[in-house]
Design a protein around this motif. Structure first.
Motif, PDB file in Angstrom:
ATOM      1  N   VAL A  41       0.831  -1.208   0.000  1.00  0.00           N
ATOM      2  CA  VAL A  41       0.000   0.000   0.000  1.00  0.00           C
ATOM      3  C   VAL A  41       0.864   1.255   0.000  1.00  0.00           C
ATOM      4  O   VAL A  41       0.594   2.214  -0.734  1.00  0.00           O
ATOM      5  CB  VAL A  41      -0.975  -0.013   1.194  1.00  0.00           C
ATOM      6  N   LYS A  42       1.913   1.264   0.808  1.00  0.00           N
ATOM      7  CA  LYS A  42       2.810   2.432   0.840  1.00  0.00           C
ATOM      8  C   LYS A  42       3.424   2.683  -0.532  1.00  0.00           C
ATOM      9  O   LYS A  42       3.541   3.828  -0.980  1.00  0.00           O
ATOM     10  CB  LYS A  42       3.913   2.221   1.892  1.00  0.00           C
ATOM     11  N   GLU A  43       3.794   1.606  -1.204  1.00  0.00           N
ATOM     12  CA  GLU A  43       4.399   1.730  -2.534  1.00  0.00           C
ATOM     13  C   GLU A  43       3.390   2.284  -3.539  1.00  0.00           C
ATOM     14  O   GLU A  43       3.710   3.171  -4.338  1.00  0.00           O
ATOM     15  CB  GLU A  43       4.898   0.359  -2.984  1.00  0.00           C
ATOM     16  N   ILE A  44       2.176   1.775  -3.499  1.00  0.00           N
ATOM     17  CA  ILE A  44       1.139   2.227  -4.435  1.00  0.00           C
ATOM     18  C   ILE A  44       0.811   3.700  -4.206  1.00  0.00           C
ATOM     19  O   ILE A  44       0.738   4.490  -5.156  1.00  0.00           O
ATOM     20  CB  ILE A  44      -0.128   1.362  -4.284  1.00  0.00           C
ATOM     21  N   VAL A  45       0.609   4.063  -2.945  1.00  0.00           N
ATOM     22  CA  VAL A  45       0.257   5.452  -2.623  1.00  0.00           C
ATOM     23  C   VAL A  45       1.365   6.397  -3.054  1.00  0.00           C
ATOM     24  O   VAL A  45       1.114   7.449  -3.664  1.00  0.00           O
ATOM     25  CB  VAL A  45      -0.043   5.594  -1.120  1.00  0.00           C
ATOM     26  N   ALA A  46       2.605   6.040  -2.764  1.00  0.00           N
ATOM     27  CA  ALA A  46       3.734   6.897  -3.136  1.00  0.00           C
ATOM     28  C   ALA A  46       3.843   7.039  -4.657  1.00  0.00           C
ATOM     29  O   ALA A  46       4.105   8.129  -5.177  1.00  0.00           O
ATOM     30  CB  ALA A  46       5.033   6.339  -2.559  1.00  0.00           C
ATOM     31  N   ALA A  47       3.605   5.944  -5.381  1.00  0.00           N
ATOM     32  CA  ALA A  47       3.715   5.992  -6.834  1.00  0.00           C
ATOM     33  C   ALA A  47       2.651   6.896  -7.443  1.00  0.00           C
ATOM     34  O   ALA A  47       2.939   7.697  -8.339  1.00  0.00           O
ATOM     35  CB  ALA A  47       3.603   4.581  -7.417  1.00  0.00           C
ATOM     36  N   VAL A  48       1.425   6.790  -6.974  1.00  0.00           N
ATOM     37  CA  VAL A  48       0.355   7.629  -7.516  1.00  0.00           C
ATOM     38  C   VAL A  48       0.580   9.087  -7.130  1.00  0.00           C
ATOM     39  O   VAL A  48       0.347  10.003  -7.933  1.00  0.00           O
ATOM     40  CB  VAL A  48      -1.023   7.138  -7.031  1.00  0.00           C
TER      41      VAL A  48
END
Length: 436
Positions: free
Chosen positions: A26-33
């Protein structure tokens, strides 16, 4: 269902905060978006939903909305409109107004209440679609006066970009102003930080899976959120007057939501306990979602036999359930003793689904025992408040030394001097603008 005494029952329930792997993802997805905007949003939509979209395809068009109406039954539209009318009527009574209080010395104190400008509503679209949750999230925001209400919901998986037509119709009837075909943690991130296609919001509300819940927690602070919702819960407090078949059916109405849902009967009647246990098993075998409901009943269900209805109330208050049904000879007389419950249903005809769909009160209710300190979603969740202070000269001359005393006691000399300079100027005959 296991029948046990209150002494045998373990009141503890583990709160779901996700595995380390889920949190990292989730942290990776949020940071990417947040960093990539539409590019990250569309990449994860293709990865998780199997749908390849262009940025201009994210938003639902008026033509799609019109087509959705043609794909649902007239009876569904009528039902949604009837439920929406009840929900609007209930929540309209919660609306607050700004206020000001004029003191005799000319001081004015008050509170300015304004709606949030832009709210994002997450609507699940995977294993199950819930048009009723659209109404419960959108209508309170609409009554609060929120001018921009945005909905995100996942597209169909397997390469199709469609959205459940029942969700679209419910959103249109509720008053959603923008709809986007995107879901998961990536949709939450897009709402929080904005992309070229989706403008950021002030608050995100609505249920979702564990990835959605973790994403909401991750972006909290950049935006407000409603809550981190846990699995559904029901407690039925019942005496000998209760119809066992009703009790069993109501327990299963929540157990079928999720394998982790909790369904508990609390009763002083051993006879009722035994009969309900047998009735739950009978009804389970006829339930389309038997596998889900059975896992819930076996892992998180219980029948607790107490010495008295008073002991039952004590158990209920410790559980602080999301939904509480009281099916007793005089349920109203017991209500005043209930301290912790998200929603209270009284009597044999107030089955929990009445509240889920139609009565009017909100069905987005605190879970995991948080009814001890939190409340169902309401109009207040979509407003913000500003304090108003107009202090008169008379009031400042009267209270100034007291304010200075408090400021200096905290070691904040600048605070004290901000008041002192005014008192000194007035003592010299100043005009309030620093002039003699």
């Amino acid at each position: 269902m296991k029948v046990q005494s209150s002494k045998e029952f373990d009141l503890k329930r583990e709160v779901e905060y996700g595995t380390p792997e889920q949190n990292r993802a989730v942290k990776e997805i949020v940071a990417a978006v947040q960093q990539e905007g539409d590019a990250g949003l569309l990449r994860y939509t293709e990865q998780f939903d199997g749908v390849s979209l262009l940025p201009e395809q994210l938003r639902v068009t008026p033509e799609e909305l019109q087509a959705a109406y043609s794909r649902v039954e007239d009876s569904f539209v009528a039902a949604i409109r009837a439920a929406a009318a009840n929900i609007r009527a209930f929540h309209a009574r919660q609306k607050r107004n700004s206020w000001m209080d004029l003191q005799p010395d000319g001081t004015i104190l008050g509170q300015i209440i304004r709606p949030l400008k832009r709210v994002g509503v997450y609507v699940p679209g995977g294993k199950a679609a819930y048009p009723s949750s659209v109404l419960m999230n959108v209508i309170p925001a609409q009554i609060a006066g929120v001018p921009e209400i945005v909905m995100v919901t996942p597209p169909s998986t397997g390469g199709k970009a469609g959205i459940d037509p029942y969700i679209l119709v419910a959103a249109a009837e509720a008053g959603v102003t923008e709809m986007y075909r995107v879901g998961g943690a990536q949709a939450v991130a897009a709402l929080a930080y904005g992309t070229a296609s989706i403008a950021p919001v002030d608050k995100i509300c609505g249920p979702g899976n564990i990835y959605v819940a973790l994403a909401k927690r991750e972006v909290y602070g950049a935006v407000d959120i409603d809550s981190i919702a846990g699995p559904s819960e029901i407690v039925v407090l019942a005496d000998d007057s209760a119809e066992p078949a009703y009790v069993a059916a109501d327990l299963l109405s929540q157990a079928e939501h999720d394998e982790m849902a909790s369904a508990i009967l609390v009763t002083p009647s051993q006879s009722l306990a035994d009969t309900v246990a047998a009735e739950v098993e009978r009804q389970l075998q006829e339930l389309p979602r038997e596998a889900i409901a059975r896992a819930s009943i076996e892992n998180y269900g219980a029948i607790i036999v107490v010495e008295s209805i008073e002991e039952g109330i004590s158990v209920v208050n410790r559980l602080a359930p999301e939904h509480l049904e009281i099916i007793a000879a005089d349920p109203m007389s017991l209500t005043g003793s209930i301290e912790n419950a998200g929603a209270i249903f009284l009597g044999p005809y107030s089955s929990e689904p009445v509240g889920d769909y139609f009565a009017g009160p909100n069905h987005i209710i605190p879970t995991n025992g948080t009814a001890r300190f939190s409340s169902p979603v309401d109009v207040d969740d979509f407003i913000k408040k500003s304090s108003l202070i107009y202090y008169s000269k008379e009031a400042l001359l009267r209270d100034g030394q007291t304010i200075i005393e408090l400021a200096r006691r905290e070691g904040l000399e600048g605070h004290a001097r901000a008041i002192e300079i005014r008192l000194e100027n007035e003592a010299k005959g100043g005009d309030g603008n620093g002039q003699q």
